[in-house]
Motif scaffolding. Structure first.
Motif, PDB file in Angstrom:
ATOM      1  N   ALA A 184      55.797  57.715  43.924  1.00  0.00           N
ATOM      2  CA  ALA A 184      54.997  58.937  43.998  1.00  0.00           C
ATOM      3  C   ALA A 184      54.893  59.590  42.621  1.00  0.00           C
ATOM      4  O   ALA A 184      53.834  60.088  42.229  1.00  0.00           O
ATOM      5  N   LYS A 185      55.982  59.576  41.875  1.00  0.00           N
ATOM      6  CA  LYS A 185      55.978  60.133  40.518  1.00  0.00           C
ATOM      7  C   LYS A 185      55.033  59.334  39.630  1.00  0.00           C
ATOM      8  O   LYS A 185      54.286  59.903  38.817  1.00  0.00           O
ATOM      9  N   GLY A 186      55.063  57.999  39.779  1.00  0.00           N
ATOM     10  CA  GLY A 186      54.160  57.162  39.006  1.00  0.00           C
ATOM     11  C   GLY A 186      52.712  57.445  39.314  1.00  0.00           C
ATOM     12  O   GLY A 186      51.857  57.493  38.424  1.00  0.00           O
ATOM     13  N   LEU A 187      52.401  57.651  40.611  1.00  0.00           N
ATOM     14  CA  LEU A 187      51.025  57.946  41.001  1.00  0.00           C
ATOM     15  C   LEU A 187      50.586  59.294  40.443  1.00  0.00           C
ATOM     16  O   LEU A 187      49.445  59.460  39.996  1.00  0.00           O
ATOM     17  N   GLN A 188      51.492  60.264  40.438  1.00  0.00           N
ATOM     18  CA  GLN A 188      51.154  61.577  39.896  1.00  0.00           C
ATOM     19  C   GLN A 188      50.714  61.462  38.439  1.00  0.00           C
ATOM     20  O   GLN A 188      49.736  62.079  38.011  1.00  0.00           O
ATOM     21  N   GLY A 189      51.426  60.626  37.679  1.00  0.00           N
ATOM     22  CA  GLY A 189      51.086  60.455  36.277  1.00  0.00           C
ATOM     23  C   GLY A 189      49.790  59.701  36.050  1.00  0.00           C
ATOM     24  O   GLY A 189      49.182  59.803  34.983  1.00  0.00           O
ATOM     25  N   GLU A 190      49.357  58.928  37.051  1.00  0.00           N
ATOM     26  CA  GLU A 190      48.170  58.083  36.899  1.00  0.00           C
ATOM     27  C   GLU A 190      46.948  58.610  37.658  1.00  0.00           C
ATOM     28  O   GLU A 190      45.865  58.035  37.568  1.00  0.00           O
ATOM     29  N   ALA A 191      47.102  59.692  38.421  1.00  0.00           N
ATOM     30  CA  ALA A 191      46.030  60.160  39.308  1.00  0.00           C
ATOM     31  C   ALA A 191      44.741  60.465  38.559  1.00  0.00           C
ATOM     32  O   ALA A 191      43.643  60.129  39.015  1.00  0.00           O
ATOM     33  N   ARG A 192      44.843  61.079  37.400  1.00  0.00           N
ATOM     34  CA  ARG A 192      43.639  61.432  36.652  1.00  0.00           C
ATOM     35  C   ARG A 192      42.976  60.197  36.054  1.00  0.00           C
ATOM     36  O   ARG A 192      41.750  60.141  35.926  1.00  0.00           O
ATOM     37  N   ARG A 193      43.784  59.207  35.669  1.00  0.00           N
ATOM     38  CA  ARG A 193      43.197  57.957  35.169  1.00  0.00           C
ATOM     39  C   ARG A 193      42.461  57.237  36.291  1.00  0.00           C
ATOM     40  O   ARG A 193      41.387  56.676  36.087  1.00  0.00           O
ATOM     41  N   ILE A 194      43.036  57.258  37.499  1.00  0.00           N
ATOM     42  CA  ILE A 194      42.349  56.663  38.653  1.00  0.00           C
ATOM     43  C   ILE A 194      41.036  57.393  38.905  1.00  0.00           C
ATOM     44  O   ILE A 194      39.993  56.775  39.166  1.00  0.00           O
ATOM     45  N   ALA A 195      41.056  58.725  38.801  1.00  0.00           N
ATOM     46  CA  ALA A 195      39.839  59.508  39.009  1.00  0.00           C
ATOM     47  C   ALA A 195      38.761  59.132  37.997  1.00  0.00           C
ATOM     48  O   ALA A 195      37.582  58.993  38.341  1.00  0.00           O
ATOM     49  N   THR A 196      39.151  58.940  36.744  1.00  0.00           N
ATOM     50  CA  THR A 196      38.180  58.543  35.722  1.00  0.00           C
ATOM     51  C   THR A 196      37.530  57.211  36.082  1.00  0.00           C
ATOM     52  O   THR A 196      36.304  57.048  35.986  1.00  0.00           O
ATOM     53  N   MET A 197      38.346  56.262  36.524  1.00  0.00           N
ATOM     54  CA  MET A 197      37.797  54.952  36.888  1.00  0.00           C
ATOM     55  C   MET A 197      36.962  55.027  38.150  1.00  0.00           C
ATOM     56  O   MET A 197      35.952  54.320  38.281  1.00  0.00           O
ATOM     57  N   MET A 198      37.333  55.886  39.088  1.00  0.00           N
ATOM     58  CA  MET A 198      36.539  56.044  40.309  1.00  0.00           C
ATOM     59  C   MET A 198      35.216  56.761  40.018  1.00  0.00           C
ATOM     60  O   MET A 198      34.230  56.554  40.710  1.00  0.00           O
ATOM     61  N   ARG A 199      35.176  57.593  39.010  1.00  0.00           N
ATOM     62  CA  ARG A 199      33.921  58.251  38.613  1.00  0.00           C
ATOM     63  C   ARG A 199      32.999  57.286  37.870  1.00  0.00           C
ATOM     64  O   ARG A 199      31.797  57.280  38.085  1.00  0.00           O
ATOM     65  N   GLU A 200      33.580  56.469  37.014  1.00  0.00           N
ATOM     66  CA  GLU A 200      32.770  55.720  36.054  1.00  0.00           C
ATOM     67  C   GLU A 200      32.591  54.241  36.379  1.00  0.00           C
ATOM     68  O   GLU A 200      31.625  53.629  35.905  1.00  0.00           O
ATOM     69  N   ARG A 201      33.493  53.652  37.161  1.00  0.00           N
ATOM     70  CA  ARG A 201      33.446  52.200  37.341  1.00  0.00           C
ATOM     71  C   ARG A 201      33.488  51.757  38.787  1.00  0.00           C
ATOM     72  O   ARG A 201      32.747  50.871  39.195  1.00  0.00           O
TER      73      ARG A 201
END
Length: 401
Positions: free
Chosen positions: A237-254
């Motif tokens: 869960a801690k790992g996902l918290q740190g990566e959530a915004r990067r996932i959002a960027t990829m979900m927006r753009e790719r």
């Protein structure tokens, strides 16, 4: 080592346009530029701590140390959602605002027909999205079948995992992007253990202290191994918290169809209540999802996030102040365009006589029906298309979209 033996040693994770079916039934027009993210909580989280049945006296009788207090009971009390249900207080700053904005809904008594109570078997069952009757095709996950129906000009899938998960395995090739994992340290590090042992060196209790640390190390390693197996290599869960915004960027753009799993929910020992192990993980996951929603920006209005787990946990707490493998669980559905702020699906009063096998929440809302209903509303799929994704299943519209 058997779990019961182990725990004895321990004190303490868009199609465009609308379509007609049989010229009579109008299917929903797909959302413009729809995005879907499925989050899998591997390890089977305790849904009765997340979505608290505060109107049930039986809940409080069954959980002497881990129950979440009724709303208005002071610090650490549950956050009211309606007359029957309340939210874990750890999610007050992250998920409650989304619920109040009608961008979050919960579906209790959800799950599959799989009764094995095996993490691995039930995770496979859900990711495949196939009937338990007859032979199953382990090369065909239901999100891959969704992508195949939409076509690659429309669907752009991606897995935010170390390897392509079963749910996205199939005829369509899907890329994966491994996330940075966050590891959990032991309760006492080597320096602390050495310091304590030095305090008892040449003392009458030296041998007992050394034996105690040996038992703790063995138990911790075994519990960690079991947790890792149940988590299937998922990010914490801690790992996902740190990566959530990067996932959002990829979900927006790719990508417009994504999957991520998060482990660490197998709480057999010292689960905690308003505070503790489970509370900390729920808090972290809640912050991750809130961060993802914020980072999606305007695209959040066309995004649906579905949070699932393989099964729930026993309704009564066990002798180790935790919970064991159960059956029914609660799904979360988030998105900027939802008609949320509700507890949805078929429900029963939480009482002794409504438990499944006198131990678990029953499954009243089947996962294939839930996803089928969402897919129909999001993508305008017709009956034949939905049957190719979930054969033999009638989709269910819960009015979320």
């Amino acid at each position: 080592m058997r779990r019961r033996e182990l725990l004895g040693y321990a004190a303490g994770m868009a199609l465009s346009g609308s379509s007609l079916f049989n010229t009579a039934r109008l299917y929903a027009a797909p959302q413009a530029d729809s995005r879907l993210l499925v989050v899998f909580m591997r390890g089977a989280y305790d849904c009765a701590s997340l979505l608290v049945p505060t109107s049930s006296d039986f809940y409080y009788e069954s959980r002497a140390t881990i129950a979440i207090a009724r709303p208005g009971s002071g610090e650490g009390s549950a956050l009211p959602l309606n007359a029957e249900w309340a939210l874990h207080p750890a999610l007050g700053k992250s998920l409650l605002p989304l619920y109040q904005k009608q961008q979050l809904a919960f579906i209790p008594f959800a799950g599959s027909e799989d009764l094995t109570r095996s993490h691995f078997e039930t995770q496979n069952t859900i990711e495949l999205g196939q009937s338990l009757k007859g032979r199953r095709d382990y090369r065909s996950g239901f999100l891959n079948r969704l992508v195949a129906e939409l076509g690659r000009d429309t669907a752009h899938p991606g897995a935010f995992t170390g390897q392509v998960p079963l749910i996205l395995s199939g005829a369509v090739k899907v890329p994966n992007i491994a996330l940075t994992t966050a590891t959990k340290g032991s309760a006492l590090d080597d320096r602390q253990q050495n310091l304590i042992q030095s305090m008892y060196r040449d003392a009458p209790l030296e041998k007992q202290v050394q034996e105690g640390f040996a038992v703790l190390d063995t138990t911790a390693q075994a519990l960690e191994q079991e947790m890792q197996k149940a988590s299937g290599g998922a990010v914490s869960a801690k790992g996902l918290q740190g990566e959530a915004r990067r996932i959002a960027t990829m979900m927006r753009e790719r990508f417009n169809i994504g999957f991520v799993d998060v482990g660490g929910w197998d709480t057999h020992v010292n689960q905690g209540g308003a505070k503790g192990t489970l509370a900390n993980r729920l808090d972290t996951l809640g912050q991750a999802l809130a961060g993802f929603a914020q980072a999606m920006g305007p695209a959040w209005d066309n995004t649906v996030v579905v949070v699932i787990s393989e099964f729930g946990r026993t309704f009564r707490e066990n002798g180790n102040k935790g919970t064991d493998h159960g059956h029914g669980t609660a799904y979360w559905v988030l998105g900027g365009g939802l008609k949320g702020g509700r507890i949805l699906g078929e429900q029963v009063k939480v009482a002794h006589d409504t438990l499944h096998q006198d131990r678990d929440f029953p499954v009243l809302n089947h996962y294939r029906q839930i996803f089928g209903g969402l897919f129909r509303r999001m993508y305008g799929l017709d009956g034949k298309q939905l049957q190719r994704i979930f054969a033999g299943t009638k989709p269910r519209n819960l009015g979320l979209l």
